[in-house]
Design a protein around this motif. Sequence first.
Motif, PDB file in Angstrom:
ATOM      1  N   ARG A 104       0.846  -1.197   0.000  1.00 23.66           N
ATOM      2  CA  ARG A 104       0.000   0.000   0.000  1.00 23.66           C
ATOM      3  C   ARG A 104       0.877   1.241   0.000  1.00 23.66           C
ATOM      4  N   HIS A 105       0.524   2.213  -0.824  1.00 21.14           N
ATOM      5  CA  HIS A 105       1.252   3.469  -0.938  1.00 21.14           C
ATOM      6  C   HIS A 105       0.266   4.591  -0.645  1.00 21.14           C
ATOM      7  N   LEU A 106       0.533   5.374   0.408  1.00 20.13           N
ATOM      8  CA  LEU A 106      -0.382   6.419   0.850  1.00 20.13           C
ATOM      9  C   LEU A 106       0.301   7.783   0.894  1.00 20.13           C
ATOM     10  N   HIS A 107      -0.524   8.793   0.776  1.00 17.32           N
ATOM     11  CA  HIS A 107      -0.141  10.176   1.067  1.00 17.32           C
ATOM     12  C   HIS A 107      -1.028  10.605   2.228  1.00 17.32           C
ATOM     13  N   PRO A 108      -0.713  11.728   2.881  1.00 15.05           N
ATOM     14  CA  PRO A 108      -1.636  12.209   3.916  1.00 15.05           C
ATOM     15  C   PRO A 108      -3.034  12.404   3.326  1.00 15.05           C
ATOM     16  N   HIS A 109      -4.038  12.394   4.196  1.00 12.98           N
ATOM     17  CA  HIS A 109      -5.420  12.526   3.748  1.00 12.98           C
ATOM     18  C   HIS A 109      -5.581  13.780   2.894  1.00 12.98           C
ATOM     19  N   TRP A 110      -6.431  13.690   1.881  1.00 13.37           N
ATOM     20  CA  TRP A 110      -6.595  14.805   0.957  1.00 13.37           C
ATOM     21  C   TRP A 110      -7.119  16.067   1.640  1.00 13.37           C
ATOM     22  N   LEU A 111      -7.754  15.944   2.776  1.00 17.71           N
ATOM     23  CA  LEU A 111      -8.237  17.141   3.459  1.00 17.71           C
ATOM     24  C   LEU A 111      -7.104  18.001   4.008  1.00 17.71           C
ATOM     25  N   THR A 112      -5.888  17.474   4.038  1.00 19.79           N
ATOM     26  CA  THR A 112      -4.763  18.308   4.469  1.00 19.79           C
ATOM     27  C   THR A 112      -4.471  19.411   3.458  1.00 19.79           C
ATOM     28  N   VAL A 113      -4.960  19.258   2.238  1.00 16.49           N
ATOM     29  CA  VAL A 113      -4.791  20.311   1.232  1.00 16.49           C
ATOM     30  C   VAL A 113      -6.092  21.064   0.968  1.00 16.49           C
ATOM     31  N   PHE A 114      -7.127  20.807   1.772  1.00 14.41           N
ATOM     32  CA  PHE A 114      -8.415  21.479   1.586  1.00 14.41           C
ATOM     33  C   PHE A 114      -8.300  22.985   1.794  1.00 14.41           C
ATOM     34  N   TRP A 115      -7.732  23.395   2.926  1.00 19.28           N
ATOM     35  CA  TRP A 115      -7.645  24.830   3.207  1.00 19.28           C
ATOM     36  C   TRP A 115      -6.715  25.564   2.249  1.00 19.28           C
TER      37      TRP A 115
END
Length: 188
Positions: A16-27
């Motif tokens: 599995r390859h992950l990045h931080p949750h996409w909501l970290t770039v929401f703001w």
Amino acid sequence: MAYPDKVLGDDEEVVRHLHPHWLTVFWPIVGFLVLVGAASFGAALVPDGTQQGLWRLVVVGAAVVLAVWLVGVPLLRWRTTHYVITTHRLLHRTGVLSRHGRDLGLSRITDVSYRQSLWDRVINSGTVTIETAGDGGPTVFTAIPDSDGVQQLLNQLVEEDADRRAQESAAYLGEYHSLDGQHPTEQF
């Protein structure tokens, strides 16, 4: 995007390859939309005159600088932060210009837990805490998508890794005893 094979061992595969949750770039994205609106409004407010083009360029230039700092940098941080789970270890890489990394062998992991607030449960994110043998403290990864699934996957892989190592050890001991009592280095 696949993780580079150059950092993997011969018999190692990415699970599995992950990045931080996409909501970290929401703001930062909301900030970008506000910035575009404010820059457009500011450029429209520049009064007519011989310097109008110059002042509009100043407004747009300031908006571009702010966009790079407030939007571009967080997006690059998000994109260059990797949590990679393989069949042998957990890799964490982060950094835009300078890189930082940490590898945790599955055989060293003693406990994996996760924590989710109510909001984290709604967005399916959370914090994964990993205890390892011999380290001074836990390794904490925040904003992990599907944190409960990652915790279960890591626990499963730790058990599979222990079973694999036990089988390899048993196979080695079997070879050792099949040499008629000779130590493997005494053959030659």
